[in-house]
Design an enzyme around this catalytic site. Structure first.
Site, mmCIF file in Angstrom:
data_model
loop_
_atom_site.group_PDB
_atom_site.id
_atom_site.type_symbol
_atom_site.label_atom_id
_atom_site.label_comp_id
_atom_site.label_asym_id
_atom_site.label_seq_id
_atom_site.Cartn_x
_atom_site.Cartn_y
_atom_site.Cartn_z
ATOM 1 N N ASP A 189 61.836 -18.437 -16.433
ATOM 2 C CA ASP A 189 63.066 -18.458 -17.241
ATOM 3 C C ASP A 189 62.960 -17.361 -18.288
ATOM 4 O O ASP A 189 61.867 -16.885 -18.591
ATOM 5 C CB ASP A 189 63.194 -19.799 -17.980
ATOM 6 C CG ASP A 189 63.631 -20.915 -17.043
ATOM 7 O OD1 ASP A 189 64.191 -20.607 -15.996
ATOM 8 O OD2 ASP A 189 63.393 -22.093 -17.372
ATOM 9 N N ASP A 247 63.147 -25.938 -17.381
ATOM 10 C CA ASP A 247 63.211 -26.891 -18.489
ATOM 11 C C ASP A 247 64.336 -27.902 -18.333
ATOM 12 O O ASP A 247 64.281 -28.979 -18.904
ATOM 13 C CB ASP A 247 63.346 -26.154 -19.838
ATOM 14 C CG ASP A 247 64.490 -25.148 -19.841
ATOM 15 O OD1 ASP A 247 65.345 -25.214 -18.926
ATOM 16 O OD2 ASP A 247 64.533 -24.303 -20.746
ATOM 17 N N ASP A 281 66.694 -28.173 -12.875
ATOM 18 C CA ASP A 281 65.570 -27.358 -12.382
ATOM 19 C C ASP A 281 64.595 -28.184 -11.552
ATOM 20 O O ASP A 281 63.705 -27.625 -10.908
ATOM 21 C CB ASP A 281 64.801 -26.737 -13.564
ATOM 22 C CG ASP A 281 65.550 -25.583 -14.207
ATOM 23 O OD1 ASP A 281 66.292 -24.896 -13.479
ATOM 24 O OD2 ASP A 281 65.391 -25.375 -15.425
#
Length: 1073
Positions: A484, A791, A795
């Site tokens: 990310d 997070d 996901d």
């Protein structure tokens, strides 16, 4: 009516969730039971197969840290029973409710006073378990229950120490009794279970009895007593080592269970441990959170709960006024809300469930399984050799070919007494069994557990919490990391640095004087009400506290600077319906009623919200149509901010006729908020600086052969700017397709095209969680070992699909953490790189230990076999071999399996999954050392008396020679331990002074060896050596160092030795080739 829909983030089937269908073709096609390339998706049958194929002397010890398949079944059975119990209560309630409807209303429920509170624990527990809305209404609804619990639905409990203590004493704490871990005595008992040690103890007792009978108690107890003492020493040291590992795992499991939860106490939102929650607490719930206790819904917006952990059904249940009861352990699948805690700990179904299955059942790792294969292969060779030695020695003994040191025969048919013959046979059996102890490397698979336990403890200090053991070693094989952007590569400390309001740029962004009254009023309304963050203003003055996600906090802080009164706006307005922010839609909205007006506020990704706008409010409070020029102006502003790595967020609204708002809770919950014809209020640019050191961490990964790919929901231009800053993209020329791609473009490709493009992707912007999942799947199909960070709740599928799922400890939701293998506690990419180093270190340490152990195995076996066959006697007796086994197994593992990682590990390419455990370099090193040791010690065995000029009597000369062989052999292992530290580096002493454990173990081994030789000769059948023989022993040991250095100049082929041998045999076979 309760509505159901499938869980969007249900974990894929794996051994832990009960369904064990392997989706990895290589799992089923592999003919070798010890080749399991990932235990993450392995079937129970696959796991059972390798256990059955393994050669094991002590099953209880060998399989201690593997998944207990029997207990796993028992755990599922307990889960089924408790779920059935919950379902039975629910069915009974429905039956009772139907009866009440027929016979009229039942008696009113009265709350039984309980100490300081006017409701008892039993009433509260039954309330949630029965899910009886009627009873709740008799208590006065959730407000009535809160009053009984002396709690406020908005401000929560007082929360001082005396209040918390009072609540814990009355209603219990949010903990559950855990089954105690194994005691030291249990480990001692398990260490006894080794078949060879049991045989040795029986042999020791028999030898003791016969020795005392034939030689008297003064001299006759030494042989049997020394073997018994050596066996007990091995057992005690093994038990101590295993017990220490167990304590480390227990501590790590406690860390895993300690979830941080947000609660409202005294009007403030604070974070506390899940164990510190008390009855009466008010808890905000957001998507991805775990419900930390039983309770009642206070208010919710589109709140949907996944109750599969309790009911076993992967269904989503909508929560509202008619279905307000929340069960501990369930997950928030969608929406947001707040709850009042009514039961904690063992007073909840979840607490009962966790108390019954709290013992950790272990989990094997691919390396552990492979090492069981290696141990089995070596064990079969060792057993064959031991059997051959036994047959040869017994044959020689009973045919009169075995002689005493003075030349007399040990056994003469018809003359030797039965007792002496049996004693001689027992000594031979003892030697054969001891060869088995040395030859079967029982400690080899356990060395993985040792190095993993050590690594996991150290990784905690490096801000990584390992949830699955196998992930620790799999990280060593990672070829790509999909990371990310926000919070991982950047600091996640957002501030608004640029703002466009009223159709123009406001500089500085908080300059309130440039905003007209109408824009100001609607803008602060949208900021305050379209947010799941909160603002706490202390009554005594002091600094304002803002909570929420970093983006929410930045926007709320901006609102405060613009003069927003958060509490007043919240209390003056009624929230009608919420559309929670979605990472798929990239926006979130809210419908609010204030002063008889209904406004619908939207906030989200700037270009997406802008596309829904048809007008904007100008600086004179006029609603102006968005013409082509103005649209270009705003798009240019967004691109300009994005190119400077700013996150762009747009805020818009529209009015709505109050009479068109749906009536009733159920209709409102299904209302799709209008998202067209919006009026643009503001576009803001949020700065989130890159983490210091992230560029170096990315460079280190690239040097180590691990490609870093950024996958972000942000604008492609923002992603590009950050990627250039972090070093993921080298230059502007790299920032082109397919290196830089948008999620929707990747999504639209066919499967084959996705696989092709995935290989080249460095940055994916405007990606959805499903795009991340598609990328992971495409990379895995290309043979990559994929690590992925995540997070959010959405996901979870990508985290589970990846070879290593890395959840964020600060911003990560509980759902993401539960689907992950490792939790990065500080959300920092540099910590991810440290995990890669540790993963490689685990593999490297195991290889060091294998090289060391195999050298000992090969040398000890060859020396004893050659000596036994040629002379009928062995230079290394049972007690000596047990001491060597202790150095090799327990102390050797401690010394080599706990080597800290070095930067040298990051100079190599990732460890291939099919790469042989014993590399060509290791074969070269161990064969050189084993050949040297065997040659020197056999020369000493057969020519030692003449070479050493031993002019003593026969018996004394043999004892000195055998003692020297034993001493030199042990010292060779001690010196070779240094060689094993650096199998492929020339400087074997590099960093040795930093490894205190290694130095300590070497020192202890040397001291014990001196004590054995100089003071325990009676037990080990050795004699004291003078300084000359000590120097000879040390020189023999030291020579292994220059020999190892010279060996490293010998080139080895890259193709593994076993492949070369197979090719050679194929060529020799007729018609082969």
């Amino acid at each position: 009516m309760t509505s159901f829909k499938p869980s969007p983030y249900a974990r894929r089937s794996d051994v832990e969730s009960g369904n064990c269908n392997s989706d990895d073709p290589e799992e089923d096609d592999s003919f070798n039971p010890f080749e399991i390339h990932t235990t993450k998706h392995a079937s129970v049958d696959r796991l059972r197969r390798w256990r059955q194929a393994a050669l094991v002397l002590n099953a209880s010890r060998r399989f201690r840290y593997t998944l207990d398949l029997k207990k796993e079944e028992e755990k599922k059975e307990a889960l089924r029973k408790i779920r059935a119990h919950a379902q039975a209560i629910r069915a009974a309630y429905l039956f009772k409710e139907a009866g009440n409807r027929l016979s009229g209303p039942g008696p009113t429920a009265f709350a039984a006073p309980n100490g300081d509170f006017s409701v008892g624990q039993d009433q509260l527990a039954v309330l949630v378990k029965d899910r009886n809305v009627g009873t709740l209404e008799q208590y006065g609804g959730v407000k009535g229950v809160a009053d009984m619990l002396q709690s406020n639905l908005e401000k929560g409990i007082i929360g001082d120490d005396s209040d918390l203590l009072k609540r814990r004493n009355t209603y219990g704490s949010n903990t559950y009794p855990q089954k105690p871990g194994r005691s030291f005595w249990r480990f001692l008992w398990e260490a006894w279970q080794d078949l060879t040690l049991i045989i040795l103890m029986i042999a020791a007792v028999a030898s003791l009895v016969l020795g005392i009978k034939t030689e008297g108690i003064k001299e006759g107890w030494y042989d049997g007593g020394s073997i018994a003492f050596a066996v007990i020493l091995v057992i005690v040291v093994t038990a101590i080592s295993d017990y220490r590992q167990s304590l480390q795992f227990q501590n790590l499991n406690k860390e895993k269970r300690n979830i941080q939860v947000e609660v409202v106490r005294g009007g403030r939102r604070i974070e506390v441990s899940i164990y510190d929650i008390v009855v009466g607490d008010v808890i905000p719930l957001n998507i991805g959170d775990q419900v930390p206790a039983d309770g009642i819904l206070i208010s919710g917006h589109s709140l949907a709960i996944d109750e599969s952990s309790m009911t076993g059904e992967s269904k989503i249940v909508q929560k509202h006024g008619k279905e307000p009861f929340l069960m501990s352990g369930c997950k928030v699948a969608d929406g947001s809300g707040s709850m009042l805690v009514t039961s904690v700990g063992v007073n909840t179904e979840w607490g009962l469930l966790m108390a019954s299955i709290s013992e950790d059942n272990g989990e094997e790792t691919p390396l552990q399984v492979r090492l069981n294969g290696v141990a089995t292969l070596i064990g079969i060779v060792g057993l064959t050799v031991a059997l051959a030695v036994l047959i040869v020695l017994l044959t020689r003994y009973f045919t009169g070919h075995t002689k005493n040191p003075d030349g007399s025969r040990q056994f003469i048919a018809g003359q030797t007494k039965v007792g002496r013959a049996v004693d001689g046979a027992i000594k031979i059996v003892t030697i054969a069994v001891t060869i088995v102890v040395v030859a079967v490397p029982e400690g080899l698979p356990l060395a993985v557990t040792l190095t993993l336990a050590y690594s996991m403890r150290k990784m905690m200090a490096d801000k990584a919490l390992v949830r699955r053991l196998s992930a620790c070693e799999t990280m060593g094989s990672a070829t790509t990391i999909c990371s990310d952007k926000t919070g991982t590569l950047t600091l996640n400390q957002m501030t608004i640095v640029e703002a466009y309001v009223g159709g123009k740029k406001i500089d500085p962004p908080e300059k309130k004087s440039e905003l007209s009254p109408m824009i100001h009023s609607i803008l602060v309304e949208g900021i305050a009400l379209n947010s799941n963050g909160s603002v706490y203003v202390p009554e005594s003055g002091g600094e304002v506290e803002v909570t929420g996600s970093p983006t929410e906090k930045a926007i709320l802080n901006w609102g405060i600077k613009l003069g927003m009164n958060f509490q007043a706006l919240r209390s003056e307005s009624a929230i009608l319906h919420v559309f929670p922010f979605s990472s798929d839609k990239k926006r979130g909205g809210v419908a609010v009623q204030r002063d008889n007006q209904v406004h619908i506020h939207w906030k989200g990704a700037a270009e997406i919200v802008l596309a829904s706008c048809t007008r904007f409010i100008d600086e004179h409070d006029h609603s102006v149509q968005l013409d082509e020029d103005k649209m270009k102006y705003f798009k240019r502003a967004i691109e300009d901010m994005a190119s400077r790595s700013l996150r762009c967020v747009a805020i818009a609204y529209r009015s709505f006729e109050p009479e068109n708002v749906p009536d009733g809770e159920e209709q409102l919950s299904k209302w799709a908020l209008p998202e067209d014809d919006l009026a643009l209020l503001a576009i803001v640019g949020l700065k989130d600086p890159c983490r210091p050191g992230v560029k170096d961490a990315v460079r280190l990964c690239q040097k180590a052969g691990v490609k870093v790919r950024m996958v972000t929901g942000d604008n492609v231009q923002t992603a590009r700017a950050i990627a250039l800053e972090c070093g993921i993209l080298g230059s502007d020329s790299d920032a082109t397709e397919p290196n830089l791609i948008e999620g929707k473009v990747f999504r639209a490709l066919s499967d084959a095209q996705r696989e092709e493009v995935a290989e080249k992707i460095s940055v994916m912007g405007r990606s959805s969680p499903n795009d991340k999942l598609l990328l992971v799947q495409a990379l895995r199909k290309r043979g990559h070992v994929v690590a992925v960070t995540g997070d959010g709740t959405n996901d979870a599928p990508a985290l589970h699909e990846a070879d290593i799922g890395l959840a964020m400890g600060i911003q990560g939701t509980e759902v993401a953490k539960e689907s992950s293998d490792i939790i990065i506690l500080d959300d920092n990419f540099a910590s991810v790189v440290k995990v890669v180093r540790w993963g490689r270190s685990v593999y490297a340490n195991i290889q060091k230990f294998i090289q060391f152990q195999l050298t000992v195995n090969v040398a000890a076996l060859i020396i004893n076999v050659v000596a036994a066959i040629s002379s009928g006697d062995v230079p290394l007796n049972a007690v000596q071999l047990l001491w060597v086994n202790l150095i090799m197994d327990t102390l050797g593992a401690l010394a080599l399996a706990t080597e800290p990682p070095t930067n040298h590990l990051m100079d190599r390419s990732p460890v291939g999954r099919r790469e042989p455990l014993i590399t060509n370099i290791m074969w070269r090193n161990l064969l050189i050392q084993a050949f040297y040791q065997v040659s020197v010690l056999l020369v000493l065995n057969f020519r030692g008396r003449s070479l050493l000029h031993l002019n003593h009597s026969n018996i004394e000369a043999v004892k000195v020679k055998n003692t020297l062989i034993f001493n030199a052999f042990v010292l060779c292992q001690i010196f070779n331990e240094f060689n094993a530290r650096k199998p492929d580096e020339k400087n074997i002493f590099k960093g040795v002074t930093k490894n205190y454990l290694f130095i300590g173990i070497i020192a202890i081994t040397v001291v014990l060896q001196v004590i054995i030789i100089e003071f325990l000769g009676k037990f080990t059948s050795t004699v004291r050596l003078n300084w000359k023989y000590w120097i000879i022993s040390i020189i023999i040991g030291v020579i292994s160092w220059p020999l190892a250095l010279l060996g490293k100049f010998i080139p080895v082929p890259e193709t593994p030795f076993h492949v070369l041998i197979i090719r050679m045999f194929r060529k020799r076979r007729p018609g082969g080739g």
